[in-house]
Design an enzyme around this catalytic site. Structure first.
Site, PDB file in Angstrom:
ATOM      1  N   GLY A 191     -21.551   7.666  13.134  1.00 46.16           N
ATOM      2  CA  GLY A 191     -22.706   7.855  12.257  1.00 46.16           C
ATOM      3  C   GLY A 191     -24.010   7.469  12.946  1.00 46.16           C
ATOM      4  O   GLY A 191     -24.014   6.967  14.075  1.00 46.16           O
ATOM      5  N   TYR A 194      -3.696  12.960  10.736  1.00 47.88           N
ATOM      6  CA  TYR A 194      -4.956  12.851  10.000  1.00 47.88           C
ATOM      7  C   TYR A 194      -4.725  13.129   8.506  1.00 47.88           C
ATOM      8  O   TYR A 194      -5.010  12.300   7.634  1.00 47.88           O
ATOM      9  CB  TYR A 194      -6.013  13.805  10.583  1.00 47.88           C
ATOM     10  CG  TYR A 194      -7.188  14.009   9.665  1.00 47.88           C
ATOM     11  CD1 TYR A 194      -8.005  12.933   9.322  1.00 47.88           C
ATOM     12  CD2 TYR A 194      -7.466  15.254   9.107  1.00 47.88           C
ATOM     13  CE1 TYR A 194      -9.062  13.097   8.440  1.00 47.88           C
ATOM     14  CE2 TYR A 194      -8.531  15.427   8.239  1.00 47.88           C
ATOM     15  CZ  TYR A 194      -9.313  14.346   7.910  1.00 47.88           C
ATOM     16  OH  TYR A 194     -10.359  14.511   7.031  1.00 47.88           O
ATOM     17  N   LYS A 240      -4.519  10.401   5.089  1.00 49.97           N
ATOM     18  CA  LYS A 240      -5.294  10.564   3.849  1.00 49.97           C
ATOM     19  C   LYS A 240      -4.349  10.629   2.644  1.00 49.97           C
ATOM     20  O   LYS A 240      -4.612  10.054   1.593  1.00 49.97           O
ATOM     21  CB  LYS A 240      -6.149  11.837   3.927  1.00 49.97           C
ATOM     22  CG  LYS A 240      -7.278  11.755   4.967  1.00 49.97           C
ATOM     23  CD  LYS A 240      -8.434  10.947   4.413  1.00 49.97           C
ATOM     24  CE  LYS A 240      -9.595  10.882   5.360  1.00 49.97           C
ATOM     25  NZ  LYS A 240     -10.743  10.182   4.799  1.00 49.97           N
ATOM     26  N   GLY A 295      -1.643  23.774  15.421  1.00 51.29           N
ATOM     27  CA  GLY A 295      -1.792  23.112  14.122  1.00 51.29           C
ATOM     28  C   GLY A 295      -2.746  23.801  13.163  1.00 51.29           C
ATOM     29  O   GLY A 295      -2.921  23.345  12.037  1.00 51.29           O
TER      30      GLY A 295
HETATM   31  N1  UFG Z   1     -12.490  27.588  15.696  1.00 49.96           N
HETATM   32  C1  UFG Z   1     -12.640  28.486  16.721  1.00 49.96           C
HETATM   33  N2  UFG Z   1     -13.368  28.099  17.797  1.00 49.96           N
HETATM   34  C2  UFG Z   1     -13.929  26.867  17.913  1.00 49.96           C
HETATM   35  C3  UFG Z   1     -13.765  25.956  16.842  1.00 49.96           C
HETATM   36  C4  UFG Z   1     -13.028  26.352  15.749  1.00 49.96           C
HETATM   37  O1  UFG Z   1     -12.145  29.601  16.684  1.00 49.96           O
HETATM   38  O2  UFG Z   1     -14.554  26.595  18.952  1.00 49.96           O
HETATM   39  C5  UFG Z   1     -11.724  28.005  14.509  1.00 49.96           C
HETATM   40  C6  UFG Z   1     -10.536  27.112  14.221  1.00 49.96           C
HETATM   41  O3  UFG Z   1      -9.418  27.533  14.944  1.00 49.96           O
HETATM   42  C7  UFG Z   1     -10.398  27.266  12.709  1.00 49.96           C
HETATM   43  C8  UFG Z   1     -11.825  27.522  12.226  1.00 49.96           C
HETATM   44  O4  UFG Z   1     -12.558  27.908  13.383  1.00 49.96           O
HETATM   45  O5  UFG Z   1      -9.636  28.393  12.444  1.00 49.96           O
HETATM   46  C9  UFG Z   1     -12.479  26.303  11.621  1.00 49.96           C
HETATM   47  O6  UFG Z   1     -12.317  25.211  12.534  1.00 49.96           O
HETATM   48  P1  UFG Z   1     -13.022  23.814  12.340  1.00 49.96           P
HETATM   49  O7  UFG Z   1     -12.614  22.955  13.504  1.00 49.96           O
HETATM   50  O8  UFG Z   1     -14.468  24.006  12.093  1.00 49.96           O
HETATM   51  O9  UFG Z   1     -12.401  23.235  10.993  1.00 49.96           O
HETATM   52  P2  UFG Z   1     -10.861  23.036  10.582  1.00 49.96           P
HETATM   53  O10 UFG Z   1     -10.547  24.079   9.574  1.00 49.96           O
HETATM   54  O11 UFG Z   1      -9.973  22.934  11.745  1.00 49.96           O
HETATM   55  O12 UFG Z   1     -10.900  21.551   9.995  1.00 49.96           O
HETATM   56  C10 UFG Z   1     -11.683  21.147   8.906  1.00 49.96           C
HETATM   57  C11 UFG Z   1     -12.021  19.671   9.033  1.00 49.96           C
HETATM   58  C12 UFG Z   1     -10.784  18.850   8.997  1.00 49.96           C
HETATM   59  C13 UFG Z   1      -9.981  19.179   7.773  1.00 49.96           C
HETATM   60  C14 UFG Z   1      -9.760  20.652   7.641  1.00 49.96           C
HETATM   61  C15 UFG Z   1      -9.128  20.912   6.328  1.00 49.96           C
HETATM   62  O13 UFG Z   1     -12.688  19.414  10.227  1.00 49.96           O
HETATM   63  O14 UFG Z   1     -11.113  17.486   8.970  1.00 49.96           O
HETATM   64  O15 UFG Z   1     -11.002  21.352   7.725  1.00 49.96           O
HETATM   65  O16 UFG Z   1      -9.357  22.171   5.906  1.00 49.96           O
HETATM   66  F1  UFG Z   1      -8.787  18.565   7.837  1.00 49.96           F
END
Ligand code: UFG
Length: 326
Positions: free
Chosen positions: A35, A139, A143, A282
């Site tokens: 933060g 993670y 939770k 994942g």
């Molecule tokens: N993605 C890409 N390229 C990148 C980053 C992400 O293609 O460089 C894709 C990921 O594979 C995913 C989507 O974009 O399909 C969203 O990815 P994010 O990392 O932005 O978010 P996530 O869905 O993985 O995760 C978020 C939160 C987590 C939470 C999750 C639950 O960060 O803490 O949503 O839905 F657990």
């Protein structure tokens, strides 16, 4: 009477704190690992870790705390697969210490920051709160475990909780003072905005062979201020005697990675190079929330549900260069 917000200097926490200001006396507890001091726009900031028992005791001893909003946590799925102990320790052990302190000081209400990651690979879309729980990483599991601990503390100590399971938090406060600034950044929208700002060369699309409309993963993006409002509603409901509950928070609308990239192109009017890459381990193919329950029970609704608007607010913030430039 004060509200203690743990993790109030983080991305979501700082928006929650801003929403509470002028309504409550707010005390933020944050170790400032992720933060920013500048993100806390009002109230009192106490720099320290949730695991510091002496500090926690001092906070509860010296203040008249009425309720707790608990956001302090580690939240990177990938990191949790490499270092699970960190997640069980920081997200579960330390949270239990917080509950113990609440019991000791007879504080009966807690709003908890949970996640869609508790569901794992969905069996049914949209995901309701009744969907089977099967977290696919430590993670989400940390939770979920804490939700179960709160359920037990409710039964034993009558400690009431509302757990908010966020889908994909995005955007920034439209006033432009606070926003998303993770180091390192792993989230899709800020990474694409970095490409728009020439801070990164390209965005990698993690997987193009999913069984979705264009082969890329579908997510339900929700504006961070809409998340923040839900915390306020949850807090008020608990204060008015509501029973413990769990709510999903999303917009009920899914966008593919390619659609998000296209929206950023449209909003920023910049060239964005995207390159196909391997699947990220994942990642579920689709995550879309049903937020019907929180709409019905707490009268929550999204003010900024539109993806263009969500990205516009994030763009406004990112152009300013984040907290380092403030
Ligand atoms: N993605 C890409 N390229 C990148 C980053 C992400 O293609 O460089 C894709 C990921 O594979 C995913 C989507 O974009 O399909 C969203 O990815 P994010 O990392 O932005 O978010 P996530 O869905 O993985 O995760 C978020 C939160 C987590 C939470 C999750 C639950 O960060 O803490 O949503 O839905 F657990």
């Amino acid at each position: 009477m004060s509200i203690l917000v743990t993790g109030g200097a983080g991305y979501i926490g700082s928006h929650v704190v801003k929403t509470l200001l002028n309504k409550f006396d707010v005390i933020t507890l944050d170790n400032l690992n992720k933060g920013y001091e500048k993100a806390v726009l009002g109230g009192r900031l106490i720099k320290g870790d949730l695991g510091d028992k002496k500090l926690l005791k001092k906070i509860f001893e010296n203040n008249n705390i009425e309720a707790v909003i608990h956001l302090a946590a580690d939240s990177l799925v990938g990191e949790s697969m490499k270092n699970p102990a960190k997640y069980y320790h920081n997200n579960l052990d330390k949270s239990i210490k917080l509950l113990e302190m609440m019991v000791e000081y007879n504080i009966k209400n807690i709003v908890f920051s949970s996640t869609a990651a508790v569901y794992g690979e969905p069996q049914k879309i949209p995901i309701t709160e009744e969907h089977p729980i099967c977290p696919s990483n430590p993670y989400g599991e940390s939770k979920y475990f804490f939700e179960k601990v709160m359920e037990r503390y409710d039964k034993i100590f009558d400690l009431k909780y509302i757990s908010l399971r966020y889908f994909n938090a995005a955007g920034a406060d439209p006033a432009g003072e606070i926003g998303e600034d993770h180091k390192p950044e792993t989230h899709l929208i800020p990474l694409i905005l970095d490409v728009a700002l020439n801070k990164r060369e390209k965005i990698f699309i993690f997987g193009t062979d999913y069984s979705t409309r264009d082969g890329t993963c579908v997510r339900d993006y929700i504006h961070v201020n809409d998340l923040a409002t839900a915390h306020l509603l949850a807090l008020r409901a608990l204060m008015q005697g509501k029973e413990s509950s769990i709510y999903n928070l999303g917009n009920g609308q899914g966008y593919t990675v390619r659609e998000v990239i296209e929206t950023v192109r449209r909003v920023t009017n910049r060239n964005i190079i995207a390159e196909k890459a391997k699947r990220r381990p994942g990642d579920p193919a689709r995550l879309i929330a049903s937020s019907q329950k929180i709409k019905e029970e707490l009268n929550w609704s999204a003010n900024l549900p539109d993806l263009d608007t969500i990205i516009e607010t994030a763009w406004h913030w990112h152009k300013k260069g984040g907290f380092d430039k403030k």
